[in-house]
Design a protein around this motif. Structure first.
Motif, mmCIF file in Angstrom:
data_model
loop_
_atom_site.group_PDB
_atom_site.id
_atom_site.type_symbol
_atom_site.label_atom_id
_atom_site.label_comp_id
_atom_site.label_asym_id
_atom_site.label_seq_id
_atom_site.Cartn_x
_atom_site.Cartn_y
_atom_site.Cartn_z
ATOM 1 N N ARG A 326 0.848 -1.195 0.000
ATOM 2 C CA ARG A 326 0.000 0.000 0.000
ATOM 3 C C ARG A 326 0.885 1.248 0.000
ATOM 4 O O ARG A 326 1.800 1.358 0.814
ATOM 5 C CB ARG A 326 -0.898 0.060 1.252
ATOM 6 N N ILE A 329 -1.615 7.940 -1.097
ATOM 7 C CA ILE A 329 -1.729 8.913 -2.196
ATOM 8 C C ILE A 329 -2.446 10.193 -1.753
ATOM 9 O O ILE A 329 -2.350 11.208 -2.404
ATOM 10 C CB ILE A 329 -2.398 8.318 -3.459
ATOM 11 N N ALA A 345 -2.926 3.595 -2.515
ATOM 12 C CA ALA A 345 -2.907 2.856 -3.782
ATOM 13 C C ALA A 345 -2.461 1.433 -3.465
ATOM 14 O O ALA A 345 -1.622 1.218 -2.590
ATOM 15 C CB ALA A 345 -1.925 3.503 -4.742
ATOM 16 N N ASN A 347 -0.486 -1.821 -4.431
ATOM 17 C CA ASN A 347 0.717 -2.037 -5.257
ATOM 18 C C ASN A 347 0.894 -3.489 -5.669
ATOM 19 O O ASN A 347 0.350 -4.402 -5.043
ATOM 20 C CB ASN A 347 1.970 -1.635 -4.466
ATOM 21 N N THR A 360 2.565 0.979 -8.391
ATOM 22 C CA THR A 360 1.190 1.317 -8.018
ATOM 23 C C THR A 360 0.181 0.849 -9.067
ATOM 24 O O THR A 360 0.370 1.101 -10.257
ATOM 25 C CB THR A 360 1.089 2.849 -7.849
ATOM 26 N N THR A 362 -4.031 0.807 -10.292
ATOM 27 C CA THR A 362 -5.056 1.866 -10.297
ATOM 28 C C THR A 362 -6.012 1.721 -9.125
ATOM 29 O O THR A 362 -6.680 2.660 -8.730
ATOM 30 C CB THR A 362 -5.863 1.839 -11.614
ATOM 31 N N GLU A 363 -6.071 0.524 -8.566
ATOM 32 C CA GLU A 363 -6.976 0.261 -7.442
ATOM 33 C C GLU A 363 -6.556 1.041 -6.195
ATOM 34 O O GLU A 363 -5.353 1.153 -5.926
ATOM 35 C CB GLU A 363 -6.879 -1.208 -7.074
ATOM 36 N N THR A 364 -7.524 1.512 -5.439
ATOM 37 C CA THR A 364 -7.203 2.222 -4.191
ATOM 38 C C THR A 364 -8.117 1.734 -3.074
ATOM 39 O O THR A 364 -9.135 1.075 -3.325
ATOM 40 C CB THR A 364 -7.399 3.743 -4.345
#
Ligand code: FAD
Ligand code: NAP
Length: 508
Positions: A326, A329, A345, A347, A360, A362-364
């Motif tokens: 993680r 961001i 984000a 990773n 990273t 795109t998922e958060t």
């Protein structure tokens, strides 16, 4: 009252030239300093050229500075070592970094104190070195006054994340929190709100573990440490119950060490809350690792896979956990600027095993919390434009501790190695620098044939600037005062946390 040692009286000095004279003190023009050679008649037979007393100055009184001094004093029969420290008190991160519940680590202070008792050693506390101006002693003047200058001034800043929300009120660097609970004068008034239940620490090094442990340790245990009373009062109002250490890579990459992990596992009234899924594959990679790493990860896997940990939370008042892969961001806040969480984000790892870096996706996800502590490493700074400084590593450029392109200049400790390594590794760096300095004196690489005034000249400069240097004896007075106050409160010492109070107690 100022005590001037008064060898040289001058008003303005702009360059680094020093000339030797057999006369008594002579006033110079602004381009050179004339030194009475009669003041430094002790010669040593060690140098290739007939030499005078070599004067070495060390900037910074942490472990690097003291171990360098120890080595020089031991291996050179006549060298004098003067140590300049910006604070009125010595020992750098040993006093202001090492966790208060690790008093045994501070035993190195006994060795440092022994070094300080050498008649060829002087401590000049309350003296900042850097660019000329105000109360700072210019590095250039030290270079003029000494045969060798060792820079061992550590890493006084911290790395930043550079993400939105990082400047919010309850986003605090671990470095400053450490300074606060250790009584560092500049951090005494740290604005940190502990009236929150959840804390996120970004980073998984030993500093991250230190701050997590201090926040989760029962107050009764902390009262026996040298945490200042004012800080204990604030900690007594803390509502912190959960601390999560967030790492950008995987469990195999944690930067903390086994002793610190053990302490976390054994914290009274506190339980690890670890997700077993993170640890199932860890055991596959353990066999190929070097022994210390193997033992650490075995303990981590054992703890993470222990079925009691994630489920049996009812008995624990407080918990700690580890989150992996993680990267922060954004720090999130409500309309009152109060921190509400951190956006992370998710990773993946890329690169060769052992050298993987976090990439990273795109998922958060959002992790709720009321306080974010940034613990992603310290950072060195350049104290003078003449120093060859590598901005990427934030270290002074050197070869075998000799500063590149600047004769007579050396580095030692974190400002040369970068902000990693325990006191033992800093000791190795200090000893190695000390050996380089003496080797250069012996080989003639360092010209010590000319007289140099050392602290006599700098003391004049300090007098002109109205700065009164603190001696090691004066520190000892303060030390005794702190220990006496501490004994009254049932703790090792009660630190004085303001510089003016320190100076007053030292009869300044
Ligand atoms: P420092 O200890 O930082 O000393 C630098 C000195 O230079 C300071 O006194 C500073 O005030 C002074 N200075 C700075 N700028 C100037 C200037 N311009 N003019 C004059 N003086 C200046 N290691 C362990 O083995 N065990 C531990 O438990 C442990 N705990 C740690 C906890 C924390 C929070 C941190 C950050 C580190 C810890 N370490 C520990 C590592 C250890 O503290 C370092 O290895 C060591 O202190 C580095 O020594 P140094 O002399 O290079 O720097
Ligand atoms: P550290 O050991 O270098 O740990 C830094 C942590 O921050 C690592 O987990 C690192 O992850 C992470 N990090 C760095 N940049 C990041 C970023 N941009 N985003 C997210 N995470 C990031 O540093 P430290 O904890 O400040 O400790 C400094 C030194 O002092 C260490 O050598 C430590 O052992 C020593 N120390 C020792 C003790 C002790 O002996 N008890 C106590 C305190 C400190 P990556 O691995 O992915 O880079």
């Amino acid at each position: 009252m100022f005590r001037t040692r008064g060898l040289l009286k001058r008003t303005s000095l702009t360059t680094n030239t020093i000339q030797t004279s057999t006369n008594t003190t002579t006033t110079t023009n602004s381009n050179s300093i004339t030194i009475p050679s009669s003041t430094n008649t002790n010669s040593t037979t060690r140098g290739r050229k007939a030499s005078k007393v070599p004067h070495v100055c060390i900037i910074g009184s942490g472990p690097a500075g003291f171990y360098t001094a120890q080595q020089i004093l031991k291996s050179h029969a006549s060298a004098r070592v003067d140590m300049y420290e910006r604070l009125p008190v010595p020992f750098g991160l040993v006093r202001y970094g090492v966790a208060p519940d690790h008093p045994e680590v501070k035993n190195c202070i006994n060795t440092f104190t022994q070094t300080a008792s050498n008649p060829r050693f002087s401590f000049l506390g309350n003296v900042s070195v850097g660019v000329d101006g105000g109360s700072v002693i210019p590095l250039t003047q030290l270079r003029s006054a000494y045969h060798a200058v060792v820079m061992s001034y550590g890493a006084s800043r911290d790395r930043t994340l550079n993400i939105p929300g990082e400047c919010l009120p309850n986003v605090v660097s671990a470095r400053r929190l450490v300074g606060w609970y250790n009584g560092l004068p500049e951090d005494t008034d740290l604005d940190v709100d502990l009236g929150v239940e959840s804390v996120v620490v970004v980073g998984q090094g030993n500093v991250a573990v230190d701050v997590a442990r201090i926040l989760l340790t029962p107050l009764d245990a902390l009262r026996k440490t040298d945490i200042p009373e004012a800080v204990l009062n604030r900690l007594s109002e803390s509502r912190v119950r959960r601390v999560t250490l967030v790492g950008r890579r995987g469990p195999q990459h944690v930067a903390f060490t086994i002793k610190e992990l053990r302490e976390m596992i054994k914290l009274p009234g506190c339980q690890p809350h670890l997700n077993p899924q993170h640890y199932t594959h860890l055991r596959d990679i353990i066999p190929d690792l070097p022994r210390p790493r193997k033992r650490l990860l075995e303990l981590l896997a054992k703890t993470g896979l222990d079925p009691a940990n994630p489920n049996n939370l009812t008995t624990a008042q407080r918990t700690w956990s580890l989150s992996f892969l993680r990267s922060p961001i954004q720090v999130l806040a409500n309309e009152h600027q109060a921190v509400t969480g951190i956006k992370l984000a998710i990773n993946r790892l890329e690169g060769e095993p052992g050298l993987e870096r976090a990439v990273t996706n795109t998922e958060t996800e959002v992790m709720e919390c009321g306080l974010v502590l940034r613990s992603i490493g310290y950072q060195g700074v350049s104290i003078h434009p003449s120093i060859p400084f590598n901005d990427n590593t934030a270290t002074i450029q050197h070869i075998d501790s000799r500063v590149m392109g600047l004769e007579g200049m050396y580095v030692s400790g974190w400002i040369g190695t970068g902000p990693v390594g325990v006191i033992l590794s800093t000791m190795t760096s200090g000893f190695s620098t000390g050996k380089s300095v003496v080797a250069d004196m012996d080989s003639g690489r360092l010209d010590i044939s000319e007289d140099k005034p050392g602290q006599d000249y700098i003391r004049d400069l300090l007098a002109q600037k109205g700065i009164r240097a603190v001696s090691f004896n004066e520190w000892s007075t303060l030390n005794r005062h702190e220990e006496t106050e501490g004994a009254r409160l049932g703790k090792p010492r009660e630190k004085v946390t303001s510089i003016s109070a320190m100076l007053k107690l030292m009869n300044h």
